[in-house]
Design a protein around this motif. Sequence first.
Motif, short mmCIF file in Angstrom:
data_model
loop_
_atom_site.label_atom_id
_atom_site.label_comp_id
_atom_site.label_asym_id
_atom_site.label_seq_id
_atom_site.Cartn_x
_atom_site.Cartn_y
_atom_site.Cartn_z
N SER A 142 0.84 -1.20 0.00
CA SER A 142 0.00 0.00 0.00
C SER A 142 0.87 1.24 0.00
CB SER A 142 -0.91 0.02 1.23
OG SER A 142 -0.14 0.15 2.42
N GLU A 143 0.23 2.36 -0.29
CA GLU A 143 0.90 3.65 -0.23
C GLU A 143 1.39 3.94 1.19
OE1 GLU A 143 -0.78 7.10 -2.55
OE2 GLU A 143 -1.04 7.92 -0.53
N LYS A 144 0.60 3.59 2.17
CA LYS A 144 0.97 3.80 3.57
C LYS A 144 2.24 3.05 3.93
CE LYS A 144 -0.78 3.26 8.33
NZ LYS A 144 0.41 2.55 8.83
N GLU A 145 2.36 1.80 3.48
CA GLU A 145 3.56 1.02 3.78
C GLU A 145 4.80 1.66 3.17
OE1 GLU A 145 3.41 -3.10 2.92
OE2 GLU A 145 1.74 -3.52 4.28
N ARG A 146 4.67 2.16 1.95
CA ARG A 146 5.83 2.81 1.32
C ARG A 146 6.24 4.06 2.08
NH1 ARG A 146 3.44 0.37 -2.91
NH2 ARG A 146 1.81 1.94 -3.11
N VAL A 147 5.24 4.81 2.56
CA VAL A 147 5.54 6.01 3.33
C VAL A 147 6.17 5.65 4.67
CG1 VAL A 147 4.52 7.99 4.51
CG2 VAL A 147 3.76 7.39 2.20
N ASP A 148 5.60 4.68 5.36
CA ASP A 148 6.12 4.29 6.67
C ASP A 148 7.55 3.78 6.58
OD1 ASP A 148 3.73 5.00 7.79
OD2 ASP A 148 2.98 2.95 8.04
N CYS A 149 7.87 3.09 5.49
CA CYS A 149 9.21 2.52 5.35
C CYS A 149 10.18 3.48 4.66
CB CYS A 149 9.12 1.20 4.57
SG CYS A 149 10.53 0.11 4.78
N ARG A 150 9.69 4.66 4.31
CA ARG A 150 10.51 5.67 3.61
C ARG A 150 11.15 5.09 2.35
NH1 ARG A 150 14.75 7.31 5.87
NH2 ARG A 150 15.01 5.68 7.44
N ALA A 151 10.34 4.44 1.55
CA ALA A 151 10.84 3.74 0.37
C ALA A 151 11.52 4.70 -0.60
CB ALA A 151 9.70 3.01 -0.33
N ARG A 152 10.97 5.90 -0.79
CA ARG A 152 11.55 6.82 -1.76
C ARG A 152 12.91 7.34 -1.32
NH1 ARG A 152 8.20 10.88 -3.72
NH2 ARG A 152 10.09 12.01 -4.32
N ASP A 153 13.20 7.33 -0.02
CA ASP A 153 14.50 7.79 0.48
C ASP A 153 15.51 6.65 0.55
OD1 ASP A 153 13.44 10.37 0.89
OD2 ASP A 153 12.65 9.77 2.86
N ARG A 154 15.04 5.43 0.72
CA ARG A 154 15.94 4.31 0.99
C ARG A 154 16.12 3.38 -0.21
NH1 ARG A 154 13.51 1.43 6.07
NH2 ARG A 154 15.56 0.39 6.06
N THR A 155 15.28 3.50 -1.22
CA THR A 155 15.38 2.62 -2.38
C THR A 155 15.21 3.45 -3.65
OG1 THR A 155 13.00 2.12 -2.53
CG2 THR A 155 14.33 0.74 -1.05
N ARG A 156 15.50 2.82 -4.78
CA ARG A 156 15.31 3.45 -6.08
C ARG A 156 14.00 2.99 -6.69
NH1 ARG A 156 18.81 7.59 -7.18
NH2 ARG A 156 18.18 7.28 -9.36
N SER A 157 13.41 3.83 -7.53
CA SER A 157 12.19 3.47 -8.24
C SER A 157 12.53 2.66 -9.48
CB SER A 157 11.43 4.73 -8.66
OG SER A 157 10.40 4.41 -9.58
#
Length: 745
Positions: free
Chosen positions: A597-612
């Motif tokens: 979900s979008e919430k999980e990506r936000v909680d895990c800071r996916a955009r800061d810690r991984t590449r798209s």
Amino acid sequence: MHISLTMFYQVDNVTLTRRGEQVDGTLHLTPHHLIFSHTPTISPEDQIKGVTTRPRELWITYPIIAFCTLRPAPAISRQLSSIRLRCRDFTFVCFYFVNEHKAREVFESIKQWTCKSSRIDKLYAFSYQPPPPEKEFNGWDLYDARKEWARQGVVKDDQWRLSEINMNYEFSPTYPAIIPVPSSISDNTLNYAGRYRSRARIPTLTYFHPVNNCTITRSSQPLVGVRQNRSIQDEKLMSAIFLTSRSERPLAAFSQYPEKEAGSSRGSPETSQVMVPELNAEELEDDLMAAASGDPEENRSVYGAQQSNLIVDARPTVNAFAMQAVGLGSENMDNYKFATKAYLGIDNIHVMRDSLNKVIDALKDSDVTPLGPNRDQLARSGWLKHIGGILEGARLITRQVGLTHSHVLIHCSDGWDRTSQLSALSQICLDPYFRTLEGFMVLVEKDWLSFGHMFRHRSGHLNSEKWFQIENERIGGDPNRAFGDGGGAGKALENAFLSAKGFFNRDNNSKDSLPDSDGELQNYESDTPKKPSVPRSGPEKEVTKPKETSPVFHQFLDATYQLLHQHPTRFEFNERFLRRLLYHLYSCQFGTFLFNSEKERVDCRARDRTRSVWDYFLARREQFTNPLYDPVIDDHQRGKERLIFPRVSETRWWNEVFGRTDAEMNGVVNGPRSPATPPTQSENHTERSSVLTGIETPTQSNDAPGTFVPDVASAGMAAVTSGVSKLAFAPERDTKSKEVEVEMQ
């Protein structure tokens, strides 16, 4: 045994077989990849000419391994111990070892490194370092919800507003932060309406048609139950959605598309407003229908009226009604008189998983034999029937919105599997923007990532130890077995083949000189506290439950391939783009598909810690662009209209993704070939090429002149996903650092 995760593990004198061919080389095990390297033999003539060769490598990322089987050598036998791998990109390989002890060590190491990732943040995406071309892009910025709603015209239309009721993801944790709803509906009404839809996934806008202002909305199933519960707020929300059209300008050019009519189906009256706890929707559906009888074709019939707004329930009719016994169900149309109902008869995730397993059964011996798949077995899998059913549903929705100027609401059970398939495919048919490269990326971000899909569960990223088996310890009859029974036809075929060829004679001169060659299973919310969506940084672990896996996104890409094949000039991207996207669904190299979900990506800071994942494609745009693409839209010229429709009767096997030739999967082509499917190399040449499909001829990198820098994502498995039929070493592969990580980050 235990092998430190920080060490680099190497095994020499390993033989790799594929399609009945073999090469000898060295196997390397790193924390994130299994790498097989091999140096081709140079002929005496080339040696005289001074020709040199470089090592070729096959890279397999651990999360892409679907099954791994160790076959110890019999006590009294000249056979060798082997490890057979079946990967999620339909790669089948077998490694043979001269030493059984080494084979067991490798098996345990693969198992450990594959199953150790019991936390999302231990996957490769969190340590992946992109090459310079990818660093210039930030795919996380590609999709902006407000920008997309503005593009569609929602922001300027006073009939709609962007609600922020879910900005903290407290209203519906699996929904996006911004929810487009009718302007006449208050957030207070949404709060009450949310109690009537599973997981509070209320009807909300996902597509606004710019020509006629009609819409596609999506939701989860209502909580009807045996007491025929109803919600006045949900009915008010639905009514407001279906009354938002201000004008309906006709599209006269589309009269040449005949569409078949369908009947309507209505439920019984709803009488109460009692709210019931949410349950395991798809699991319950699967259990309830296991003992059901009746004509399966009848259960899959499409019902619905033509000239009206439409509520689409993707499930088989009998499944939807059976769910009422556990407090769920489908809308009672006596309370939604402003619309009609269509049941599409699309089966749940368990049926789809079983169907794909049957396809795999038809391909499973491709590591040890050059024989083609059993086409009768392929037909019995029902895979094409399922793809056709999804396309038929998308065609119905496209027709309702684009031709009859009606509104459509789509849901299945929880509204994140079949619903996402139908919603996204319909928008591809309706809107040329979603047939461009960026537009398709935005569509995936919106309807799959933002609106929620259980990528982590469906794709099996956190592998299960159940997928690792030692053959003589295997329990007979396991439906999830890797390569058939231990003493079955696969083993007999392999043994006969190896005996006849004398494959493992170390003096074999040819060894290195081969010829060129929606059961949705998550618990519903109840009064009990919820576990966090993303693992904490402590020792808490998660593992994949095999029964939660299903090829839902794969089916969406397959259906998109069908549209591309049927309308080759209407898509900016090519077939390879879809194939590579499927590969990266499982590679865990990027953070895009790791969460539910979008919430999980936000909680895990996916955009800061991984590449798209979009960084990968945008950096290599030329490789994924369709040269036949015609961007001109003219509703008065045949073949250039805004709308496209799937031709369901032409559904075919996506042979490239299964690693087979068109002839092997679809039979001999009669008549002219579609421009979307030019002849493959294997169709132009009778001989087969190297078993190391996808092992790349060294190329120059962008890092430094003369440096060989293979791309882990492309070198090795890229050509594997392009099909075992394309057995030459393609010159177009991408590049990245060759340095092998030996430390976990």
